[in-house]
Design a protein around this motif. Structure first.
Motif, PDB file in Angstrom:
ATOM      1  N   LEU A   1      43.116  36.453  40.616  1.00 30.58           N
ATOM      2  CA  LEU A   1      43.478  35.328  39.758  1.00 30.58           C
ATOM      3  C   LEU A   1      42.320  34.973  38.829  1.00 30.58           C
ATOM      4  CD1 LEU A   1      45.348  33.046  38.885  1.00 30.58           C
ATOM      5  CD2 LEU A   1      44.440  31.672  40.776  1.00 30.58           C
ATOM      6  N   ARG A   2      41.112  34.938  39.361  1.00 30.39           N
ATOM      7  CA  ARG A   2      39.937  34.609  38.548  1.00 30.39           C
ATOM      8  C   ARG A   2      39.762  35.619  37.416  1.00 30.39           C
ATOM      9  NH1 ARG A   2      35.393  33.899  42.428  1.00 30.39           N
ATOM     10  NH2 ARG A   2      35.455  36.176  42.466  1.00 30.39           N
ATOM     11  N   TYR A   3      39.971  36.887  37.724  1.00 27.83           N
ATOM     12  CA  TYR A   3      39.877  37.956  36.722  1.00 27.83           C
ATOM     13  C   TYR A   3      40.907  37.735  35.621  1.00 27.83           C
ATOM     14  CZ  TYR A   3      40.731  42.563  34.703  1.00 27.83           C
ATOM     15  OH  TYR A   3      40.932  43.614  33.848  1.00 27.83           O
ATOM     16  N   ARG A   4      42.161  37.418  36.029  1.00 26.04           N
ATOM     17  CA  ARG A   4      43.218  37.265  35.024  1.00 26.04           C
ATOM     18  C   ARG A   4      43.047  36.006  34.198  1.00 26.04           C
ATOM     19  NH1 ARG A   4      47.021  39.807  39.468  1.00 26.04           N
ATOM     20  NH2 ARG A   4      47.592  41.759  38.446  1.00 26.04           N
ATOM     21  N   LEU A   5      42.530  34.946  34.788  1.00 25.56           N
ATOM     22  CA  LEU A   5      42.283  33.725  34.031  1.00 25.56           C
ATOM     23  C   LEU A   5      41.259  33.987  32.928  1.00 25.56           C
ATOM     24  CD1 LEU A   5      42.096  31.024  36.872  1.00 25.56           C
ATOM     25  CD2 LEU A   5      43.872  31.254  35.123  1.00 25.56           C
ATOM     26  N   LYS A   6      40.210  34.734  33.262  1.00 25.85           N
ATOM     27  CA  LYS A   6      39.185  35.049  32.264  1.00 25.85           C
ATOM     28  C   LYS A   6      39.749  35.970  31.182  1.00 25.85           C
ATOM     29  CE  LYS A   6      34.397  36.633  31.861  1.00 25.85           C
ATOM     30  NZ  LYS A   6      33.832  35.339  31.455  1.00 25.85           N
TER      31      LYS A   6
ATOM     32  N   ARG B   1      50.182  31.182  46.075  1.00 28.91           N
ATOM     33  CA  ARG B   1      51.563  31.040  45.610  1.00 28.91           C
ATOM     34  C   ARG B   1      52.009  32.284  44.836  1.00 28.91           C
ATOM     35  NH1 ARG B   1      54.856  26.535  44.468  1.00 28.91           N
ATOM     36  NH2 ARG B   1      56.355  26.888  42.771  1.00 28.91           N
ATOM     37  N   LEU B   2      51.082  32.859  44.094  1.00 31.04           N
ATOM     38  CA  LEU B   2      51.399  34.047  43.295  1.00 31.04           C
ATOM     39  C   LEU B   2      51.374  35.339  44.104  1.00 31.04           C
ATOM     40  CD1 LEU B   2      49.272  33.143  40.135  1.00 31.04           C
ATOM     41  CD2 LEU B   2      51.767  33.249  40.242  1.00 31.04           C
ATOM     42  N   GLY B   3      50.809  35.286  45.314  1.00 29.90           N
ATOM     43  CA  GLY B   3      50.761  36.487  46.141  1.00 29.90           C
ATOM     44  C   GLY B   3      49.671  37.452  45.740  1.00 29.90           C
TER      45      GLY B   3
ATOM     46  N   LEU C   1      49.678  27.326  38.444  1.00 33.77           N
ATOM     47  CA  LEU C   1      48.571  26.372  38.383  1.00 33.77           C
ATOM     48  C   LEU C   1      49.081  24.941  38.236  1.00 33.77           C
ATOM     49  CD1 LEU C   1      46.136  28.404  36.106  1.00 33.77           C
ATOM     50  CD2 LEU C   1      45.692  27.724  38.469  1.00 33.77           C
ATOM     51  N   GLU C   2      50.095  24.763  37.408  1.00 36.59           N
ATOM     52  CA  GLU C   2      50.644  23.417  37.240  1.00 36.59           C
ATOM     53  C   GLU C   2      51.300  22.931  38.527  1.00 36.59           C
ATOM     54  OE1 GLU C   2      53.207  23.884  33.896  1.00 36.59           O
ATOM     55  OE2 GLU C   2      51.596  23.575  32.411  1.00 36.59           O
ATOM     56  N   ALA C   3      51.956  23.850  39.251  1.00 36.57           N
ATOM     57  CA  ALA C   3      52.630  23.461  40.494  1.00 36.57           C
ATOM     58  C   ALA C   3      51.627  23.078  41.576  1.00 36.57           C
ATOM     59  CB  ALA C   3      53.524  24.606  40.980  1.00 36.57           C
ATOM     60  N   THR C   4      50.415  23.612  41.501  1.00 40.29           N
ATOM     61  CA  THR C   4      49.391  23.311  42.509  1.00 40.29           C
ATOM     62  C   THR C   4      48.310  22.383  41.967  1.00 40.29           C
ATOM     63  OG1 THR C   4      48.144  25.300  41.863  1.00 40.29           O
ATOM     64  CG2 THR C   4      49.743  25.542  43.648  1.00 40.29           C
ATOM     65  N   ARG C   5      48.624  21.740  40.813  1.00 34.12           N
ATOM     66  CA  ARG C   5      47.668  20.823  40.174  1.00 34.12           C
ATOM     67  C   ARG C   5      46.331  21.523  39.910  1.00 34.12           C
ATOM     68  NH1 ARG C   5      48.677  14.874  43.041  1.00 34.12           N
ATOM     69  NH2 ARG C   5      50.921  14.774  42.593  1.00 34.12           N
ATOM     70  N   TRP C   6      46.414  22.768  39.458  1.00 33.36           N
ATOM     71  CA  TRP C   6      45.275  23.587  39.065  1.00 33.36           C
ATOM     72  C   TRP C   6      44.302  23.861  40.209  1.00 33.36           C
ATOM     73  CZ3 TRP C   6      44.748  26.104  34.386  1.00 33.36           C
ATOM     74  CH2 TRP C   6      45.785  25.841  33.475  1.00 33.36           C
ATOM     75  N   ASN C   7      44.851  23.920  41.414  1.00 34.81           N
ATOM     76  CA  ASN C   7      44.081  24.384  42.560  1.00 34.81           C
ATOM     77  C   ASN C   7      44.178  25.909  42.568  1.00 34.81           C
ATOM     78  OD1 ASN C   7      43.430  25.331  45.226  1.00 34.81           O
ATOM     79  ND2 ASN C   7      43.612  23.226  45.971  1.00 34.81           N
ATOM     80  N   LYS C   8      43.085  26.584  42.197  1.00 36.95           N
ATOM     81  CA  LYS C   8      43.147  28.038  42.008  1.00 36.95           C
ATOM     82  C   LYS C   8      43.419  28.774  43.300  1.00 36.95           C
ATOM     83  CE  LYS C   8      40.018  27.904  38.028  1.00 36.95           C
ATOM     84  NZ  LYS C   8      38.709  28.342  37.484  1.00 36.95           N
ATOM     85  N   THR C   9      42.851  28.294  44.405  1.00 38.02           N
ATOM     86  CA  THR C   9      43.084  28.955  45.690  1.00 38.02           C
ATOM     87  C   THR C   9      44.557  28.885  46.070  1.00 38.02           C
ATOM     88  OG1 THR C   9      40.853  28.394  46.416  1.00 38.02           O
ATOM     89  CG2 THR C   9      42.433  29.011  48.124  1.00 38.02           C
TER      90      THR C   9
ATOM     91  N   ILE D   1      54.331  37.281  29.883  1.00 36.62           N
ATOM     92  CA  ILE D   1      54.919  36.969  31.184  1.00 36.62           C
ATOM     93  C   ILE D   1      53.824  36.548  32.160  1.00 36.62           C
ATOM     94  CG2 ILE D   1      56.178  37.909  33.158  1.00 36.62           C
ATOM     95  CD1 ILE D   1      57.667  39.721  31.249  1.00 36.62           C
ATOM     96  N   GLU D   2      52.723  37.274  32.165  1.00 39.43           N
ATOM     97  CA  GLU D   2      51.621  36.968  33.060  1.00 39.43           C
ATOM     98  C   GLU D   2      51.078  35.560  32.788  1.00 39.43           C
ATOM     99  OE1 GLU D   2      47.441  39.048  34.514  1.00 39.43           O
ATOM    100  OE2 GLU D   2      48.261  39.560  32.565  1.00 39.43           O
ATOM    101  N   ARG D   3      50.892  35.250  31.510  1.00 39.52           N
ATOM    102  CA  ARG D   3      50.373  33.938  31.144  1.00 39.52           C
ATOM    103  C   ARG D   3      51.309  32.820  31.622  1.00 39.52           C
ATOM    104  NH1 ARG D   3      46.752  32.720  27.219  1.00 39.52           N
ATOM    105  NH2 ARG D   3      46.893  34.854  26.408  1.00 39.52           N
ATOM    106  N   ARG D   4      52.618  33.010  31.415  1.00 37.55           N
ATOM    107  CA  ARG D   4      53.582  31.972  31.804  1.00 37.55           C
ATOM    108  C   ARG D   4      53.622  31.785  33.307  1.00 37.55           C
ATOM    109  NH1 ARG D   4      58.744  32.249  33.395  1.00 37.55           N
ATOM    110  NH2 ARG D   4      58.946  34.442  32.821  1.00 37.55           N
ATOM    111  N   LYS D   5      53.616  32.900  34.060  1.00 36.89           N
ATOM    112  CA  LYS D   5      53.703  32.816  35.515  1.00 36.89           C
ATOM    113  C   LYS D   5      52.458  32.144  36.107  1.00 36.89           C
ATOM    114  CE  LYS D   5      56.336  34.509  37.880  1.00 36.89           C
ATOM    115  NZ  LYS D   5      57.487  33.870  38.558  1.00 36.89           N
TER     116      LYS D   5
END
Length: 465
Positions: A455-460, A447-449, A434-442, A425-429
């Motif tokens: 976010l950086r921690y979870r991406l890694k 958007r994810l709250g 990221l796709e909705a923001t064109r991979w703008n992490k900030t 679920i985490e991966r999909r959300k």
């Protein structure tokens, strides 16, 4: 080694001569004594780099000489020559401070190895820096570091006791790294993680064809640790049949691989640990008393985190700096209220629990500052992490979770473990954001709250970088 001086103490002239010839061929200067009084006179007249003494002497016991050297000449390692099979005498010598022991008839190859190990010892005030840091300036930690330095100068088996998560393996590594075996391997093994039917093969190795699936020769953990240190963690989990075989390996300093008719000599320093009460297990008949005495020659107790609460700020700074290096960015600050809460907490899981608490707080905190509410001490709070995570951590508080896309099946907890279910679920959300923001992490984090750090921690963690 021409400048190294060795004292040999034995009342039998033939044995003294044999030892003098053997050590002389190693390039060592030797002096000899036939009894305790001569040994004391030699110690007063010369500084020695090593002493080898027999157990039985005409005017006393070699154990008394070991105690004298340990007290009056602590820089001089001393080894004991014991009668064959006299493990009780050997253990008594080790407890008195002997570096190691060798049994009669003396195996000259074993003796040369013992002497070589002893002469590698550094002066106590010039110990090499250990790669393993024992953090803390509390009285308990200062005492522990002194004990580690002292035990590093011996080959005696050490039993490391302490609560789960208190850092017993860290202490074992420090003993290894500060001793003469530092250049050799350090092999840790969790005894409770090895299936009982594979235990003998894992410890002692096996020969090709010795059982179904043995397609080649395999060395065991004892052989892998040869010349170094074998650390048996959770030794209380060894089944009784394996305890018998381990006892023989310790006593004989040799192992027999499964399917072999020959024993293989081993040179291993044995350290062991468990969070269980071994003495109580011995009383209950669940742990062999003779093995208990062999591995518990010296006991070293690792203090709980509660006993060194004043060291918590050091641990916190070290752990947050490591997390920041691992995931990028600067370590967050810790508010005074959060630090006081950490100092007041009981930490039943010791240092390991502190690591878990800080890693969770690292991902949850806002504005680069960990507050007391980010620590989530209670078991109820930890158990509720998954529910809160699904409800709030990945979506703004004001929006409901979106329905699954048409034709896309929602993951089910029945398909695997709860951890895999939450991760899917985490991966999909995160991917959707990221796709909705064109991979703008900030923008995705907003958007994810969640915070950008979270976010950086979870991406890694998910391998989505």
């Amino acid at each position: 080694m021409n400048d190294k001086r060795v004292l040999i103490v034995d009342d039998e002239p033939d044995i003294r001569e044999l030892l003098e010839i053997t050590l002389g061929r190693m390039g060592l200067v030797t002096e000899s004594a036939a009894d305790l009084s001569e040994a004391h006179a030699q110690l007063d007249a010369h500084a020695f780099d090593f002493c080898l003494t027999d157990m039985r002497l005409p005017d006393g016991n070699g154990i008394d000489l070991v105690r004298h050297i340990t007290t009056e000449h602590p820089e001089t390692p001393v080894a004991m020559i014991t009668a064959h099979g006299s493990m009780d005498s050997a253990i008594e010598a080790l407890k008195a401070g002997a570096f190691d022991f060798v049994s009669k008839p003396v195996d000259l190859a074993q003796l040369r190895n013992l002497v070589d190990q002893a002469l590698k010892l550094q002066p106590m005030n010039d110990l090499p820096g250990s790669g393993t840091r024992l953090l803390g300036e509390s009285v308990a930690m200062q005492r522990l570091r002194k004990q580690v330095a002292k035990m590093a100068r011996s080959q005696a088996p050490v039993y490391i006791s302490g609560g789960s998560g208190s850092g017993k393996e860290v202490v074992a590594r420090a003993i290894h790294e500060q001793g003469p075996r530092a250049i050799g391997p350090f092999v840790p093994v969790n005894c409770g993680a090895i299936p009982s039917e594979l235990m003998e093969s894992e410890f002692f190795g096996h020969r090709r064809g010795s059982f179904t699936g043995a397609t080649g020769d395999k060395e065991g953990l004892f052989q892998a640790a040869n010349g170094g240190t074998l650390f048996l963690d959770e030794v209380a989990d060894l089944p009784l049949p394996m305890q018998v075989k381990l006892l023989r390996a310790i006593q004989e300093k040799a192992v027999r691989p499964v399917g072999s008719q020959q024993e293989t000599a081993i040179d291993v320093r044995l350290l062991s640990a468990t969070h269980k009460d071994l003495a109580r297990l011995v009383e209950a008949g669940d742990f062999r008393q003779d093995l208990y005495y062999r591995i518990n020659v010296i006991e070293l107790k690792v203090p709980s985190l509660r006993e060194r609460a004043e060291d918590i700020p050091l641990f916190v700074a070290e752990m947050l700096a490591r997390l920041a290096r691992e995931y990028g960015g600067e370590p967050p600050e810790v508010s005074p209220a959060a630090m006081e809460a950490l100092k007041a907490y009981s930490f039943p899981g010791n240092v390991r629990e502190l690591e878990n608490i800080l890693e969770r707080a690292y991902t949850l905190c806002d504005d680069d500052c960990i507050e007391a509410d980010d620590l989530q001490f209670s078991p109820a709070a930890q158990a509720g992490d998954a529910e809160r995570y699904l409800d709030t951590s990945l979506e703004p508080q004001t929006s409901a979770a979106p329905a699954a896309e048409p034709g896309q099946a929602m993951p089910s907890p029945d398909d695997g473990s709860l951890e895999d279910y939450l991760e899917s679920i985490e991966r999909r959300k995160i991917t959707e954001a990221l796709e909705a923001t064109r991979w703008n992490k900030t923008a995705a984090a907003k958007r994810l709250g969640i915070t950008f750090r979270a976010l950086r921690y979870r991406l890694k963690k998910l391998g989505l970088e």
